[in-house]
Design a protein around this motif. Structure first.
Motif, PDB file in Angstrom:
ATOM      1  N   UNK A 327       0.828  -1.198   0.000  1.00 53.24           N
ATOM      2  CA  UNK A 327       0.000   0.000   0.000  1.00 53.24           C
ATOM      3  C   UNK A 327       0.866   1.253   0.000  1.00 53.24           C
ATOM      4  N   UNK A 328       1.979   1.208   0.745  1.00 48.08           N
ATOM      5  CA  UNK A 328       2.896   2.354   0.748  1.00 48.08           C
ATOM      6  C   UNK A 328       3.476   2.598  -0.641  1.00 48.08           C
ATOM      7  N   UNK A 329       3.613   1.515  -1.411  1.00 40.86           N
ATOM      8  CA  UNK A 329       4.155   1.627  -2.766  1.00 40.86           C
ATOM      9  C   UNK A 329       3.066   1.853  -3.799  1.00 40.86           C
ATOM     10  N   UNK A 330       1.808   1.859  -3.378  1.00 41.42           N
ATOM     11  CA  UNK A 330       0.701   2.081  -4.292  1.00 41.42           C
ATOM     12  C   UNK A 330       0.334   0.885  -5.130  1.00 41.42           C
ATOM     13  N   UNK A 331       0.705  -0.324  -4.681  1.00 38.15           N
ATOM     14  CA  UNK A 331       0.454  -1.524  -5.475  1.00 38.15           C
ATOM     15  C   UNK A 331      -0.897  -2.168  -5.158  1.00 38.15           C
ATOM     16  N   UNK A 332      -1.472  -1.882  -3.981  1.00 36.40           N
ATOM     17  CA  UNK A 332      -2.778  -2.427  -3.622  1.00 36.40           C
ATOM     18  C   UNK A 332      -3.641  -1.285  -3.116  1.00 36.40           C
ATOM     19  N   UNK A 333      -4.971  -1.496  -3.141  1.00 34.61           N
ATOM     20  CA  UNK A 333      -5.866  -0.462  -2.641  1.00 34.61           C
ATOM     21  C   UNK A 333      -6.001  -0.566  -1.124  1.00 34.61           C
ATOM     22  N   UNK A 334      -6.686   0.429  -0.566  1.00 35.33           N
ATOM     23  CA  UNK A 334      -6.785   0.488   0.899  1.00 35.33           C
ATOM     24  C   UNK A 334      -7.705  -0.584   1.460  1.00 35.33           C
ATOM     25  N   UNK A 335      -8.657  -1.083   0.693  1.00 30.46           N
ATOM     26  CA  UNK A 335      -9.535  -2.145   1.167  1.00 30.46           C
ATOM     27  C   UNK A 335      -8.745  -3.392   1.539  1.00 30.46           C
ATOM     28  N   UNK A 336      -7.682  -3.660   0.803  1.00 30.26           N
ATOM     29  CA  UNK A 336      -6.828  -4.815   1.124  1.00 30.26           C
ATOM     30  C   UNK A 336      -6.146  -4.626   2.462  1.00 30.26           C
ATOM     31  N   UNK A 337      -5.696  -3.410   2.727  1.00 24.54           N
ATOM     32  CA  UNK A 337      -5.045  -3.127   4.014  1.00 24.54           C
ATOM     33  C   UNK A 337      -6.042  -3.279   5.159  1.00 24.54           C
ATOM     34  N   UNK A 338      -7.241  -2.738   4.988  1.00 24.62           N
ATOM     35  CA  UNK A 338      -8.254  -2.856   6.034  1.00 24.62           C
ATOM     36  C   UNK A 338      -8.595  -4.317   6.321  1.00 24.62           C
ATOM     37  N   UNK A 339      -8.742  -5.095   5.258  1.00 24.05           N
ATOM     38  CA  UNK A 339      -9.109  -6.493   5.448  1.00 24.05           C
ATOM     39  C   UNK A 339      -8.006  -7.273   6.161  1.00 24.05           C
ATOM     40  N   UNK A 340      -6.776  -7.039   5.810  1.00 25.65           N
ATOM     41  CA  UNK A 340      -5.670  -7.749   6.461  1.00 25.65           C
ATOM     42  C   UNK A 340      -5.531  -7.327   7.925  1.00 25.65           C
ATOM     43  N   UNK A 341      -5.780  -6.047   8.224  1.00 27.38           N
ATOM     44  CA  UNK A 341      -5.712  -5.590   9.615  1.00 27.38           C
ATOM     45  C   UNK A 341      -6.818  -6.223  10.454  1.00 27.38           C
ATOM     46  N   UNK A 342      -8.026  -6.287   9.898  1.00 27.19           N
ATOM     47  CA  UNK A 342      -9.117  -6.933  10.633  1.00 27.19           C
ATOM     48  C   UNK A 342      -8.823  -8.409  10.862  1.00 27.19           C
ATOM     49  N   UNK A 343      -8.311  -9.064   9.841  1.00 25.08           N
ATOM     50  CA  UNK A 343      -7.993 -10.493   9.964  1.00 25.08           C
ATOM     51  C   UNK A 343      -6.922 -10.720  11.013  1.00 25.08           C
ATOM     52  N   UNK A 344      -5.901  -9.850  11.030  1.00 30.98           N
ATOM     53  CA  UNK A 344      -4.821  -9.986  12.013  1.00 30.98           C
ATOM     54  C   UNK A 344      -5.352  -9.802  13.428  1.00 30.98           C
ATOM     55  N   UNK A 345      -6.164  -8.775  13.635  1.00 30.96           N
ATOM     56  CA  UNK A 345      -6.708  -8.527  14.971  1.00 30.96           C
ATOM     57  C   UNK A 345      -7.565  -9.702  15.432  1.00 30.96           C
ATOM     58  N   UNK A 346      -8.397 -10.210  14.540  1.00 28.43           N
ATOM     59  CA  UNK A 346      -9.256 -11.343  14.895  1.00 28.43           C
ATOM     60  C   UNK A 346      -8.428 -12.585  15.201  1.00 28.43           C
ATOM     61  N   UNK A 347      -7.406 -12.854  14.384  1.00 26.48           N
ATOM     62  CA  UNK A 347      -6.583 -14.052  14.587  1.00 26.48           C
ATOM     63  C   UNK A 347      -5.805 -13.968  15.897  1.00 26.48           C
ATOM     64  N   UNK A 348      -5.195 -12.819  16.170  1.00 29.65           N
ATOM     65  CA  UNK A 348      -4.433 -12.681  17.412  1.00 29.65           C
ATOM     66  C   UNK A 348      -5.338 -12.747  18.635  1.00 29.65           C
ATOM     67  N   UNK A 349      -6.505 -12.141  18.537  1.00 31.41           N
ATOM     68  CA  UNK A 349      -7.447 -12.199  19.652  1.00 31.41           C
ATOM     69  C   UNK A 349      -7.923 -13.630  19.892  1.00 31.41           C
ATOM     70  N   UNK A 350      -8.137 -14.380  18.815  1.00 29.93           N
ATOM     71  CA  UNK A 350      -8.554 -15.773  18.952  1.00 29.93           C
ATOM     72  C   UNK A 350      -7.463 -16.619  19.573  1.00 29.93           C
ATOM     73  N   UNK A 351      -6.204 -16.342  19.236  1.00 33.10           N
ATOM     74  CA  UNK A 351      -5.092 -17.079  19.840  1.00 33.10           C
ATOM     75  C   UNK A 351      -5.041 -16.821  21.346  1.00 33.10           C
ATOM     76  N   UNK A 352      -5.195 -15.565  21.746  1.00 30.66           N
ATOM     77  CA  UNK A 352      -5.177 -15.244  23.175  1.00 30.66           C
ATOM     78  C   UNK A 352      -6.337 -15.922  23.897  1.00 30.66           C
ATOM     79  N   UNK A 353      -7.523 -15.882  23.301  1.00 32.01           N
ATOM     80  CA  UNK A 353      -8.677 -16.518  23.918  1.00 32.01           C
ATOM     81  C   UNK A 353      -8.508 -18.033  23.988  1.00 32.01           C
ATOM     82  N   UNK A 354      -7.985 -18.628  22.921  1.00 30.89           N
ATOM     83  CA  UNK A 354      -7.803 -20.083  22.910  1.00 30.89           C
ATOM     84  C   UNK A 354      -6.722 -20.523  23.897  1.00 30.89           C
ATOM     85  N   UNK A 355      -5.672 -19.714  24.054  1.00 29.61           N
ATOM     86  CA  UNK A 355      -4.636 -20.040  25.035  1.00 29.61           C
ATOM     87  C   UNK A 355      -5.223 -20.052  26.450  1.00 29.61           C
ATOM     88  N   UNK A 356      -6.093 -19.082  26.732  1.00 30.52           N
ATOM     89  CA  UNK A 356      -6.758 -19.067  28.034  1.00 30.52           C
ATOM     90  C   UNK A 356      -7.674 -20.276  28.190  1.00 30.52           C
TER      91      UNK A 356
END
Length: 402
Positions: A327-356
């Motif tokens: 995205x910094x290089x202008x190769x992908x649109x911002x929707x891709x960045x938003x989707x990857x950020x949401x996926x990362x937050x969900x995945x990391x949160x699920x790992x923390x919850x599953x570890x507990x």
């Protein structure tokens, strides 16, 4: 209370001795008044010929052991509740750290998006989308902080302290505790004997069996021996010298001839109580087996789920890094960045919850196996095997121990 009642039953096996004293002044008609003084000792004893009192004592001793096991059951439950609350706290703190890290990343993305919009490379739509994503992540933080404070309060109360007592101690974030990965997931059924509730149910069977014996002994003759010795004198000073000695010894026997069937009915009632204790024991054992099986299944499932979630979190992190760079290089649109950020937050949160969840599963398995409690003394207690009891309405016999 159980120990005191046991001592009451034990005292019934011993003779009873009492002391008495009296002073009397009497006058009849015109005669002079006369005094009479007496001191004496009285003793009585009922020999336990047919073992009724001994059976009652055995029942009280079994009740005491059952009460001790019930106390241990509460202690195990309290230890488990504290452990579960602690694991929940550390899991919430991990989720808070993940949310803050993702918020920082999204704020950086928002800054980059703002710069690109100022340069005319993108429209304000992407800026508002980045700001919305950042604010949504930031909205999770106050809720997580409130939940962490509530869990700290619950831990303090569970340990008998004011709600804010552990705030400084538990404020620093720590990782979720992890148990050893080489835990054997095949638990012998015999291990369940260390559960306090199973032992309490076993002791209640012993108590019920002893009460059957006591009720049966009440149908037979009872014997008693009593005696008294005393000093009688006309003056108080004469009690020490010149008093007359009076003594008596009495032996008696009481045989029940007709009671309308009350004694036999009492035996049947105690036999029914024994059957209830036996069925309750079976129920406790089955519940214990279910608790262990459920804990093992949950632990195995959550372990497998955690492995997949960890792999997903790693992949989501790599995808987020690639999306940010492109995205910094202008190769992908911002929707891709938003989707990857949401996926990362969900995945990391699920790992923390599953570890507990995995940590909580270990605690539940520990509790299901009666962990954290050992019976007093060395070696296993001698506990009757309920499976070999005969039908209580016919013959009641004490069986061999496990």
């Amino acid at each position: 209370q159980s120990r005191a009642l046991r001592d009451v039953q034990a005292a019934g096996l011993l003779p009873g001795v009492s002391a008495s004293g009296s002073a009397q002044r009497s006058q009849s008609g015109g005669n002079d008044a006369s005094n009479s003084f007496r001191v004496g000792l009285d003793a009585s004893w009922e020999p336990d010929v047919f073992g009724g009192k001994r059976s009652a004592l055995n029942a009280s001793e079994a009740d005491t052991l059952a009460a001790e096991s019930s106390l241990a059951d509460v202690q195990v439950s309290m230890a488990a509740e504290v452990a579960l609350a602690y694991i929940q706290l550390r899991g919430q703190q991990t989720q808070l750290m993940i949310a803050r890290n993702n918020l920082a990343s999204q704020q950086e993305t928002l800054q980059i998006t703002d710069w690109r919009a100022q340069a005319g490379l993108i429209t304000s739509l992407e800026v508002e989308q980045a700001r919305a994503a950042s604010e949504q992540t930031g909205a999770q933080i106050p809720a997580l902080e409130a939940n962490i404070a509530k869990t700290r309060h619950a831990l303090a109360v569970l340990t008998g302290q004011p709600p804010a007592a552990l705030e400084m101690l538990l404020a620093p974030s720590q990782p979720v505790p992890e148990a050893a990965q080489d835990l054997a997931l095949s638990i012998p059924a015999q291990t369940l004997r260390q559960r306090p509730d199973v032992r309490a149910a076993e002791h209640r069977i012993s108590a019920a069996l002893a009460r059957v014996s006591a009720a049966d002994a009440a149908r037979y003759p009872s014997f008693s021996i009593s005696g008294s010795v005393g000093l009688n004198a006309l003056t108080l000073g004469a009690l020490g010298n010149g008093a007359s000695v009076a003594s008596a010894l009495l032996g008696s026997v009481s045989v029940p001839l007709f009671d309308g069937g009350a004694a036999r009915a009492q035996v049947r009632a105690q036999e029914a109580a024994l059957e209830q204790a036996r069925v309750a024991y079976q129920s406790v054992v089955l519940t214990a087996l279910q608790d262990v099986e459920d804990a093992l299944v949950a632990l195995a499932g959550d372990r497998a789920r955690l492995l997949h979630l960890q792999s997903a979190a790693i992949a989501a992190g790599n995808a987020d890094l690639l999306a940010q760079n492109r995205y910094s290089s202008g190769m992908v649109d911002f929707q891709t960045v938003l989707q990857t950020q949401r996926t990362l937050l969900t995945a990391q949160d699920s790992v923390a919850s599953s570890s507990a969840d995995v940590g909580a599963d270990h605690v539940r398995l520990y509790k299901a196996l009666g962990g954290g409690w050992n019976s007093e003394g060395s070696g296993a207690a001698s506990i009757p095997n309920v499976a070999t009891y005969t039908a209580p309405t016919k013959n009641i016999t004490r069986t061999s121990t496990l």
